[in-house]
Design a protein around this motif. Sequence first.
Motif, short mmCIF file in Angstrom:
data_model
loop_
_atom_site.label_atom_id
_atom_site.label_comp_id
_atom_site.label_asym_id
_atom_site.label_seq_id
_atom_site.Cartn_x
_atom_site.Cartn_y
_atom_site.Cartn_z
N LEU A 153 45.49 37.48 44.14
CA LEU A 153 45.33 37.89 45.33
C LEU A 153 45.37 36.53 46.10
O LEU A 153 46.16 36.33 47.17
CB LEU A 153 44.01 38.49 45.71
CG LEU A 153 43.86 40.08 45.53
CD1 LEU A 153 42.33 40.40 45.67
CD2 LEU A 153 44.74 40.87 45.86
N HIS A 172 42.66 43.16 53.12
CA HIS A 172 43.48 43.13 51.87
C HIS A 172 44.01 41.96 51.70
O HIS A 172 44.55 41.33 50.66
CB HIS A 172 44.68 44.39 51.69
CG HIS A 172 45.58 43.99 52.74
ND1 HIS A 172 45.50 44.58 54.06
CD2 HIS A 172 46.90 43.50 52.77
CE1 HIS A 172 46.73 44.46 54.57
NE2 HIS A 172 47.39 43.44 54.13
N ASN A 173 43.95 40.87 52.68
CA ASN A 173 44.21 39.70 52.76
C ASN A 173 43.44 38.69 52.57
O ASN A 173 42.43 38.48 53.25
CB ASN A 173 45.09 39.39 54.14
CG ASN A 173 45.92 38.08 54.05
OD1 ASN A 173 45.43 36.89 53.37
ND2 ASN A 173 47.00 38.11 54.70
N LEU A 174 43.29 37.83 51.43
CA LEU A 174 42.21 36.84 51.09
C LEU A 174 42.16 35.77 52.08
O LEU A 174 41.26 35.02 52.31
CB LEU A 174 42.25 36.36 49.80
CG LEU A 174 41.29 36.77 48.56
CD1 LEU A 174 41.64 36.47 47.30
CD2 LEU A 174 40.00 36.49 49.20
N TYR A 180 42.12 38.60 38.78
CA TYR A 180 42.54 39.31 39.89
C TYR A 180 42.64 38.55 41.34
O TYR A 180 43.35 38.62 42.09
CB TYR A 180 41.68 40.72 40.04
CG TYR A 180 42.34 41.69 41.16
CD1 TYR A 180 43.65 42.15 41.37
CD2 TYR A 180 41.22 41.98 42.29
CE1 TYR A 180 43.88 43.00 42.34
CE2 TYR A 180 41.53 42.82 43.15
CZ TYR A 180 42.71 43.47 43.39
OH TYR A 180 43.27 44.03 44.39
N THR A 181 41.33 37.84 41.47
CA THR A 181 41.16 37.18 42.53
C THR A 181 42.28 36.03 42.72
O THR A 181 42.83 35.87 43.79
CB THR A 181 39.95 36.43 42.44
OG1 THR A 181 38.83 37.34 42.42
CG2 THR A 181 39.35 35.66 43.87
N TYR A 191 37.94 46.21 42.94
CA TYR A 191 39.11 46.41 42.22
C TYR A 191 38.64 47.86 41.61
O TYR A 191 37.49 47.80 40.72
CB TYR A 191 39.28 45.49 41.08
CG TYR A 191 40.88 45.89 40.39
CD1 TYR A 191 41.99 45.73 41.10
CD2 TYR A 191 40.72 46.42 39.21
CE1 TYR A 191 43.21 46.20 40.21
CE2 TYR A 191 41.96 46.82 38.63
CZ TYR A 191 43.15 46.58 39.19
OH TYR A 191 44.38 47.14 38.62
N VAL A 201 35.23 40.64 46.03
CA VAL A 201 36.70 41.11 45.65
C VAL A 201 36.33 42.29 44.80
O VAL A 201 35.70 42.63 43.71
CB VAL A 201 37.31 40.22 44.72
CG1 VAL A 201 38.74 40.74 44.06
CG2 VAL A 201 37.42 38.47 45.27
N GLU A 212 43.33 45.40 47.08
CA GLU A 212 44.56 46.22 47.48
C GLU A 212 44.06 47.69 47.92
O GLU A 212 42.86 47.97 47.60
CB GLU A 212 45.26 46.33 45.94
CG GLU A 212 45.82 45.02 45.64
CD GLU A 212 46.43 45.05 44.43
OE1 GLU A 212 47.73 45.46 44.24
OE2 GLU A 212 45.72 45.14 43.35
#
Length: 328
Positions: A259, A218-220, A255-256, A234, A232, A54
């Motif tokens: 996303l 920010h887009n996986l 978190y992954t 954070y 990834v 993010e």
Amino acid sequence: MLSTANILLEARNLRKHFPITKGFIRQKKAGWIRAVDGVSFSINRGETFGLVGESGCGKTTTAKLVLLLEQPTSGSILFGGEDISALSETMLKQYSRSVQAVFQDPYGSLDPRMKVANIISEPLVVTHAITRKAIIERVKEVLLEVGLDPKSINRFPHQFSGGQRQRIAVARALASEPEVIILDEPVSALDVSIRAQLMNLLKDLQERLGLTYFLIAHNLAVVKHMSNCIGVMYVGHIVEYGDADEIHQHPCHPYTAGLLSAALPADPDAPNAEIILSGEVPSPINPPPGCRFHPRCSHAKGICSEAGPILRKVAANHFVACHFDLGG
């Protein structure tokens, strides 16, 4: 972490802390912004490493460190196995030629007062001692490489669409024949219909020219499409790292997984468990103790607020910084 057989660019325990000062005349340090806080990764020659997270997690600061736009607080960056902090002035110029960048905003990254020929030739003028004729020939060559008409060298940026402007930015990055191109959110400012075209162009250039990419997004879904390896990030830390397909299919950090849940699926009819990440990304000025993700994590236990997890191997070329085996 991954195979060291063909590593071109490597970061080792990289940190960048910005001081916070208070007072107008007598400024005193009041704390630190821990933008990048112990990041390690490697990029194999001819491959793409995607760094995802993010806004505010430290991705762009990491890119600035690699581009020498910022100096690290600690840690090291190796290029071809050599620590760039120990390079001579001549070798640093060579490094600057070898590592170029394409930035997010095709409207803001191109000087509106400069013609295309001058925009693309900037890296050549700064780093090469070549004739004007040779420069123009190289400009025309890279315009062809990115699918633009070489006759457009005397036009200005406002005379092009957003997608064409980003192609000009790619051409500028290619001009000095770099080995590595840093792609900082290269498609996020473009219309959806244009994004795939630019991503396919970048992949084609990589295959034909043997380029190595450091992709920030920010887009996986974008990162998965482009990358061989994914990190990834954070709040200054890499929380999951490894093979792109493995992470996409078996995310092990919550978190992954969040996303991935938020990304548009390749198959709209495929089942997709919705994961909503509660709360906001914490400030790097005063990050949470222990695991920095624990205030937003539905799996958090007592240990998560007490001790920060380290990256551990969960599969071949797959590492995760989590106290628990969440599978995936």
